[in-house]
Design an enzyme around this catalytic site. Structure first.
Site, PDB file in Angstrom:
ATOM      1  N   CYS A   1       0.808  -1.224   0.000  1.00  0.00           N
ATOM      2  CA  CYS A   1       0.000   0.000   0.000  1.00  0.00           C
ATOM      3  C   CYS A   1       0.843   1.277   0.000  1.00  0.00           C
ATOM      4  O   CYS A   1       0.349   2.342  -0.357  1.00  0.00           O
ATOM      5  CB  CYS A   1      -0.948   0.006   1.195  1.00  0.00           C
ATOM      6  SG  CYS A   1      -2.113  -1.371   1.197  1.00  0.00           S
TER       7      CYS A   1
ATOM      8  N   HIS B   1      -3.555   7.198   1.825  1.00  0.00           N
ATOM      9  CA  HIS B   1      -3.926   5.859   1.378  1.00  0.00           C
ATOM     10  C   HIS B   1      -5.354   5.578   1.821  1.00  0.00           C
ATOM     11  O   HIS B   1      -5.732   5.853   2.966  1.00  0.00           O
ATOM     12  CB  HIS B   1      -2.968   4.839   1.968  1.00  0.00           C
ATOM     13  CG  HIS B   1      -3.387   3.422   1.765  1.00  0.00           C
ATOM     14  ND1 HIS B   1      -3.773   2.940   0.535  1.00  0.00           N
ATOM     15  CD2 HIS B   1      -3.484   2.379   2.636  1.00  0.00           C
ATOM     16  CE1 HIS B   1      -4.098   1.659   0.649  1.00  0.00           C
ATOM     17  NE2 HIS B   1      -3.936   1.298   1.916  1.00  0.00           N
TER      18      HIS B   1
ATOM     19  N   ASN C   1     -10.056  -0.219  -0.873  1.00  0.00           N
ATOM     20  CA  ASN C   1      -8.596  -0.202  -0.752  1.00  0.00           C
ATOM     21  C   ASN C   1      -7.994  -0.819  -2.014  1.00  0.00           C
ATOM     22  O   ASN C   1      -8.113  -2.019  -2.239  1.00  0.00           O
ATOM     23  CB  ASN C   1      -8.182  -0.994   0.492  1.00  0.00           C
ATOM     24  CG  ASN C   1      -6.675  -1.001   0.713  1.00  0.00           C
ATOM     25  OD1 ASN C   1      -5.897  -0.601  -0.144  1.00  0.00           O
ATOM     26  ND2 ASN C   1      -6.265  -1.469   1.878  1.00  0.00           N
TER      27      ASN C   1
END
Length: 328
Positions: A124, A255, A285
């Site tokens: 990520c 993020h 996500n």
């Protein structure tokens, strides 16, 4: 008398423009619950995560395909062709194959047979890592321009019978075109990347990983706890490194993992909700793709304007985490 030479100008890595791609198939929480017979509800998922839907790549769509679409849009938006690019850098957790790099497939898809291409795997945090690598290549004089892409097909590594993880992830790609330019002031008034910070701590290797079936498995509480701490502390580090004050930050583009983590980072910067870019509700996500997707959304909508300071931060498996400050 010796003449004083012209003051050397600092090379800044500037963002020319961006591009994004989300697969056509948008799957709501309710649809996911119905399809897989999950013991959950749309209200429960949205309340705990902020996620309403995610995009799922088609059977014939690879990570390289998503990345190519995003890169092509970024090139067009920047008024450039692939001949103007020296390097292709793809941040991804879900490459087309174990080898070769997905970036070389994107390179050929774009019609590029010069320069070089490689992948960055920091999960990520991948996009922050990738733009930092590109920034250093540009400042070293090795390249002039790069296309940096975050691209994922996380649906391929999600166990849709596991309700603790299956709602969290989606597919997509975002891209930016970076170019080196001489600074004008040699300080934070200049356009471009003002600074970045990278970290990793392999002691937490097993907290978020793929299991023996190659599906995502995680200790959600532990990940959440560390994300709150690390994403806040790296903001402090970055502000100290760059000399920026909290009040100078115009936008936070974090993020997109969990709305509560995003809200905590915004609180750290004392930023009002309207200055925080949130796209988690409609693409979930997307790991390395989430920051460039969110960034491009805010640029296209006209929210982020030239001259404004944007702070980006992320944490992912590894653990890896990092942040970057950019004057857009």
């Amino acid at each position: 008398m010796m003449k004083l030479g012209k003051k050397s100008q600092m090379i800044r890595t500037t963002f020319l423009n961006c591009g994004a791609y989300l697969p056509e198939n948008a799957v709501t929480n309710a649809a996911l619950i119905a399809k897989h017979g999950l013991d959950s509800s749309d209200e429960w998922v949205e309340r705990r995560t902020g996620i309403k839907q995610r995009h799922i790549a088609g059977d014939n769509e690879k990570t390289s395909d998503l990345a190519t679409r995003a890169a092509g849009e970024a090139l067009q938006a920047s008024g450039l062709t692939i001949k103007d690019i020296d390097a292709v850098i793809v941040a991804t957790t879900t490459p087309d194959l174990d080898l070769p790099a997905t970036a070389v497939k994107v390179q050929v898809n774009l019609g590029m047979n010069h320069g070089f291409a490689f992948d960055v795997h920091a999960v990520c945090s991948g996009f922050i890592y990738a733009i930092t690598v590109a920034d250093n290549l540009i400042k070293a004089g090795q390249i002039k321009r790069a296309v940096v892409i975050g691209a994922e097909t996380l649906s391929r590594i999600v166990d849709f019978t596991d309700r603790s993880t299956c709602f969290l992830f989606g597919d997509g790609a975002g891209a930016v075109i970076l170019e080196g330019k001489e600074g004008v002031h040699n300080d934070n008034r200049d356009q471009g990347i003002l600074g970045s910070i990278l970290h990793s701590d392999g002691r937490y290797y097993d907290v978020l990983k793929t299991n023996e079936k190659r599906f995502i498995a995680m200790d959600g509480k532990e990940v959440f706890r560390h994300a709150i701490v690390n994403m806040s502390s790296v903001i402090d580090e970055l502000l100290e490194k760059t000399g920026l004050a909290e009040s100078e930050i115009d936008w936070l583009v974090p993020h997109q993992a969990n709305e509560r983590i995003i809200d905590n980072a915004a609180k750290k910067l004392k930023l009002p909700e309207e200055r925080v870019v949130k796209t988690i509700s409609f693409h979930a996500n997307t790991s390395a793709a989430s920051i460039p997707l969110a960034l491009c959304h805010a640029v296209k909508s006209g929210e982020i304007q030239r001259g404004q300071i944007v702070l980006m931060d992320a944490m992912g498996a590894g653990f890896t985490w990092g942040a970057a400050a950019v004057r857009w």
